[in-house]
Design a protein around this motif. Structure first.
Motif, PDB file in Angstrom:
ATOM      1  N   THR A  48       0.851  -1.186   0.000  1.00  0.00           N
ATOM      2  CA  THR A  48       0.000   0.000   0.000  1.00  0.00           C
ATOM      3  C   THR A  48       0.881   1.227   0.000  1.00  0.00           C
ATOM      4  OG1 THR A  48      -1.706  -1.162   1.254  1.00  0.00           O
ATOM      5  CG2 THR A  48      -1.814   1.240   1.251  1.00  0.00           C
ATOM      6  N   ASP A  49       0.570   2.177  -0.858  1.00  0.00           N
ATOM      7  CA  ASP A  49       1.250   3.465  -0.871  1.00  0.00           C
ATOM      8  C   ASP A  49       0.195   4.536  -0.652  1.00  0.00           C
ATOM      9  OD1 ASP A  49       2.567   5.898  -1.502  1.00  0.00           O
ATOM     10  OD2 ASP A  49       4.027   4.786  -2.700  1.00  0.00           O
ATOM     11  N   VAL A  50       0.059   4.973   0.599  1.00  0.00           N
ATOM     12  CA  VAL A  50      -0.968   5.944   0.968  1.00  0.00           C
ATOM     13  C   VAL A  50      -0.730   7.265   0.241  1.00  0.00           C
ATOM     14  CG1 VAL A  50      -1.977   7.244   2.888  1.00  0.00           C
ATOM     15  CG2 VAL A  50      -1.333   4.842   3.193  1.00  0.00           C
ATOM     16  N   GLN A  51       0.503   7.717   0.198  1.00  0.00           N
ATOM     17  CA  GLN A  51       0.813   9.001  -0.422  1.00  0.00           C
ATOM     18  C   GLN A  51       0.495   9.017  -1.917  1.00  0.00           C
ATOM     19  OE1 GLN A  51       4.883  10.238  -0.003  1.00  0.00           O
ATOM     20  NE2 GLN A  51       4.438  12.349  -0.588  1.00  0.00           N
ATOM     21  N   LYS A  52       0.822   7.951  -2.616  1.00  0.00           N
ATOM     22  CA  LYS A  52       0.565   7.900  -4.058  1.00  0.00           C
ATOM     23  C   LYS A  52      -0.856   7.428  -4.364  1.00  0.00           C
ATOM     24  CE  LYS A  52       5.378   7.399  -5.379  1.00  0.00           C
ATOM     25  NZ  LYS A  52       6.141   7.185  -4.183  1.00  0.00           N
ATOM     26  N   GLY A  53      -1.521   6.838  -3.372  1.00  0.00           N
ATOM     27  CA  GLY A  53      -2.934   6.525  -3.497  1.00  0.00           C
ATOM     28  C   GLY A  53      -3.278   5.234  -4.206  1.00  0.00           C
ATOM     29  N   PHE A  54      -2.570   4.139  -3.921  1.00  0.00           N
ATOM     30  CA  PHE A  54      -2.943   2.854  -4.512  1.00  0.00           C
ATOM     31  C   PHE A  54      -2.485   1.708  -3.621  1.00  0.00           C
ATOM     32  CE2 PHE A  54       1.348   3.449  -6.135  1.00  0.00           C
ATOM     33  CZ  PHE A  54       1.903   2.180  -6.067  1.00  0.00           C
ATOM     34  N   LYS A  55      -3.098   0.551  -3.862  1.00  0.00           N
ATOM     35  CA  LYS A  55      -2.657  -0.676  -3.208  1.00  0.00           C
ATOM     36  C   LYS A  55      -2.801  -1.822  -4.191  1.00  0.00           C
ATOM     37  CE  LYS A  55      -7.024  -1.133  -0.695  1.00  0.00           C
ATOM     38  NZ  LYS A  55      -7.622  -1.213   0.623  1.00  0.00           N
ATOM     39  N   LEU A  56      -1.934  -2.816  -4.009  1.00  0.00           N
ATOM     40  CA  LEU A  56      -1.929  -4.002  -4.848  1.00  0.00           C
ATOM     41  C   LEU A  56      -1.154  -5.094  -4.143  1.00  0.00           C
ATOM     42  CD1 LEU A  56       1.195  -4.043  -5.968  1.00  0.00           C
ATOM     43  CD2 LEU A  56       0.284  -2.634  -7.777  1.00  0.00           C
ATOM     44  N   TYR A  57      -1.139  -6.259  -4.751  1.00  0.00           N
ATOM     45  CA  TYR A  57      -0.268  -7.339  -4.297  1.00  0.00           C
ATOM     46  C   TYR A  57       0.910  -7.369  -5.253  1.00  0.00           C
ATOM     47  CZ  TYR A  57      -3.156  -9.252  -0.618  1.00  0.00           C
ATOM     48  OH  TYR A  57      -3.831  -9.424   0.555  1.00  0.00           O
ATOM     49  N   LYS A  58       2.125  -7.332  -4.687  1.00  0.00           N
ATOM     50  CA  LYS A  58       3.348  -7.271  -5.482  1.00  0.00           C
ATOM     51  C   LYS A  58       4.107  -8.586  -5.362  1.00  0.00           C
ATOM     52  CE  LYS A  58       6.505  -5.529  -1.974  1.00  0.00           C
ATOM     53  NZ  LYS A  58       7.589  -6.474  -2.153  1.00  0.00           N
ATOM     54  N   PRO A  59       4.966  -8.877  -6.346  1.00  0.00           N
ATOM     55  CA  PRO A  59       5.772 -10.099  -6.256  1.00  0.00           C
ATOM     56  C   PRO A  59       6.748 -10.031  -5.073  1.00  0.00           C
ATOM     57  CG  PRO A  59       5.790  -9.202  -8.491  1.00  0.00           C
ATOM     58  CD  PRO A  59       5.168  -8.168  -7.610  1.00  0.00           C
ATOM     59  N   VAL A  60       6.836 -11.110  -4.330  1.00  0.00           N
ATOM     60  CA  VAL A  60       7.744 -11.212  -3.198  1.00  0.00           C
ATOM     61  C   VAL A  60       9.184 -11.280  -3.723  1.00  0.00           C
ATOM     62  CG1 VAL A  60       8.463 -12.724  -1.288  1.00  0.00           C
ATOM     63  CG2 VAL A  60       6.041 -12.354  -1.748  1.00  0.00           C
ATOM     64  N   ALA A  61      10.108 -10.637  -3.050  1.00  0.00           N
ATOM     65  CA  ALA A  61      11.548 -10.712  -3.310  1.00  0.00           C
ATOM     66  C   ALA A  61      11.985 -10.122  -4.643  1.00  0.00           C
ATOM     67  CB  ALA A  61      12.055 -12.153  -3.175  1.00  0.00           C
ATOM     68  N   TRP A  62      11.186  -9.253  -5.235  1.00  0.00           N
ATOM     69  CA  TRP A  62      11.627  -8.534  -6.423  1.00  0.00           C
ATOM     70  C   TRP A  62      12.232  -7.207  -5.980  1.00  0.00           C
ATOM     71  CZ3 TRP A  62       8.336  -8.694 -11.493  1.00  0.00           C
ATOM     72  CH2 TRP A  62       8.154 -10.024 -11.883  1.00  0.00           C
ATOM     73  N   ASN A  63      13.185  -6.677  -6.744  1.00  0.00           N
ATOM     74  CA  ASN A  63      13.754  -5.367  -6.441  1.00  0.00           C
ATOM     75  C   ASN A  63      12.681  -4.295  -6.596  1.00  0.00           C
ATOM     76  OD1 ASN A  63      16.423  -6.165  -5.925  1.00  0.00           O
ATOM     77  ND2 ASN A  63      16.939  -6.117  -8.099  1.00  0.00           N
ATOM     78  N   GLN A  64      12.654  -3.374  -5.636  1.00  0.00           N
ATOM     79  CA  GLN A  64      11.672  -2.295  -5.654  1.00  0.00           C
ATOM     80  C   GLN A  64      12.375  -0.964  -5.905  1.00  0.00           C
ATOM     81  OE1 GLN A  64       8.579  -2.267  -2.593  1.00  0.00           O
ATOM     82  NE2 GLN A  64       9.041  -0.116  -2.210  1.00  0.00           N
ATOM     83  N   PHE A  65      11.837  -0.192  -6.833  1.00  0.00           N
ATOM     84  CA  PHE A  65      12.374   1.123  -7.159  1.00  0.00           C
ATOM     85  C   PHE A  65      11.272   2.153  -6.988  1.00  0.00           C
ATOM     86  CE2 PHE A  65      14.674  -2.046  -9.591  1.00  0.00           C
ATOM     87  CZ  PHE A  65      15.994  -1.714  -9.345  1.00  0.00           C
ATOM     88  N   GLU A  66      11.598   3.265  -6.332  1.00  0.00           N
ATOM     89  CA  GLU A  66      10.609   4.307  -6.112  1.00  0.00           C
ATOM     90  C   GLU A  66      10.875   5.500  -7.012  1.00  0.00           C
ATOM     91  OE1 GLU A  66       9.738   5.314  -2.060  1.00  0.00           O
ATOM     92  OE2 GLU A  66      10.186   3.286  -1.385  1.00  0.00           O
ATOM     93  N   ALA A  67       9.844   5.932  -7.678  1.00  0.00           N
ATOM     94  CA  ALA A  67       9.744   7.177  -8.419  1.00  0.00           C
ATOM     95  C   ALA A  67      10.918   7.568  -9.301  1.00  0.00           C
ATOM     96  CB  ALA A  67       9.411   8.324  -7.484  1.00  0.00           C
ATOM     97  N   ASP A  68      10.711   7.401 -10.568  1.00  0.00           N
ATOM     98  CA  ASP A  68      11.530   8.003 -11.607  1.00  0.00           C
ATOM     99  C   ASP A  68      10.568   8.992 -12.262  1.00  0.00           C
ATOM    100  OD1 ASP A  68      13.165   8.738 -13.660  1.00  0.00           O
ATOM    101  OD2 ASP A  68      13.400   6.734 -14.512  1.00  0.00           O
ATOM    102  N   PRO A  69      10.589  10.281 -11.831  1.00  0.00           N
ATOM    103  CA  PRO A  69       9.566  11.246 -12.256  1.00  0.00           C
ATOM    104  C   PRO A  69       9.332  11.247 -13.766  1.00  0.00           C
ATOM    105  CG  PRO A  69      10.988  12.220 -10.613  1.00  0.00           C
ATOM    106  CD  PRO A  69      11.594  10.890 -10.985  1.00  0.00           C
ATOM    107  N   GLY A  70       8.042  11.179 -14.116  1.00  0.00           N
ATOM    108  CA  GLY A  70       7.652  11.163 -15.510  1.00  0.00           C
ATOM    109  C   GLY A  70       7.674   9.777 -16.139  1.00  0.00           C
ATOM    110  N   VAL A  71       8.275   8.799 -15.444  1.00  0.00           N
ATOM    111  CA  VAL A  71       8.359   7.442 -15.983  1.00  0.00           C
ATOM    112  C   VAL A  71       7.487   6.491 -15.151  1.00  0.00           C
ATOM    113  CG1 VAL A  71       9.879   5.529 -16.613  1.00  0.00           C
ATOM    114  CG2 VAL A  71      10.670   7.890 -16.857  1.00  0.00           C
ATOM    115  N   TYR A  72       7.728   6.433 -13.843  1.00  0.00           N
ATOM    116  CA  TYR A  72       6.922   5.582 -12.965  1.00  0.00           C
ATOM    117  C   TYR A  72       6.940   6.126 -11.542  1.00  0.00           C
ATOM    118  CZ  TYR A  72      11.445   3.543 -11.655  1.00  0.00           C
ATOM    119  OH  TYR A  72      12.732   3.364 -11.226  1.00  0.00           O
TER     120      TYR A  72
END
Length: 187
Positions: A48-72
């Motif tokens: 869950t990302d309260v600030q960005k306003g969404f929730k989902l189920y994500k793959p376990v043990a995958w690398n996570q990257f936060e915010a590349d503005p304009g891309v994701y």
């Protein structure tokens, strides 16, 4: 013709899956085609990302990257196959309040397929906790993708799940469940 009755075991499994999804925080349990969400025995975990306003189920043990503005806004990448990604991005919208304002389901899917030089394999719509969501399956020369689009609270949400055509059969079920779990409300 009337639909064939479902076996009792299937009815119990469907009811259990719906109850589990509801207990998991209001995860949307089904697409219009009758697909139901499944955590896949721990392959997926809640995010869950309260600030960005969404929730989902994500793959376990995958690398996570936060915010590349304009891309994701958020991206998960498989450790072994870096071409395999789950990506959420948002864009502000000022006038549209529903994804239906972009057009009919199949016509929007055809536009996205053309822009990605891909074939539209399927298109579905569902209610994602009060927001209409369009889901498209696209197949390009080298990749396969599920793309979800929805609008909520002045944002266009795009959820993209991508794998190579060669590995799509290994990722399709997991990606389908990621897409089924997406809700554009992070609270």
């Amino acid at each position: 013709p009337a639909a064939a009755p479902q076996p009792r075991r299937q009815l119990i499994q469907t009811a259990a899956a719906a109850a589990a999804a509801a207990a998991a925080g209001g995860v949307a349990p089904a697409l219009a085609g009758g697909d139901t969400f499944n955590r896949m025995s721990g392959v997926l975990e809640p995010f869950t990302d309260v600030q960005k306003g969404f929730k989902l189920y994500k793959p376990v043990a995958w690398n996570q990257f936060e915010a590349d503005p304009g891309v994701y806004d958020m991206k998960w990448v498989d450790l072994i196959e870096p071409f395999e990604t789950v990506q959420v991005s948002t864009s502000p919208v000022s006038t549209a309040t529903s994804i239906s304002s972009l057009g009919e389901l199949d016509e929007v899917g055809a536009k996205f397929a053309k822009s990605r030089d891909a074939q539209l394999v399927s298109s579905k719509s569902r209610d994602a906790d009060g927001s209409l969501a369009y889901t498209f399956e696209l197949k390009g020369d080298a990749y396969h993708e599920y793309l979800l689009l929805t609008i909520n609270r002045g944002k266009l949400y795009r959820l993209s799940t991508v794998a190579s055509n060669k590995r799509w059969s290994k990722r399709e079920e997991m990606y389908k469940n990621v897409v089924l779990s997406f809700v554009p409300k992070g609270f």
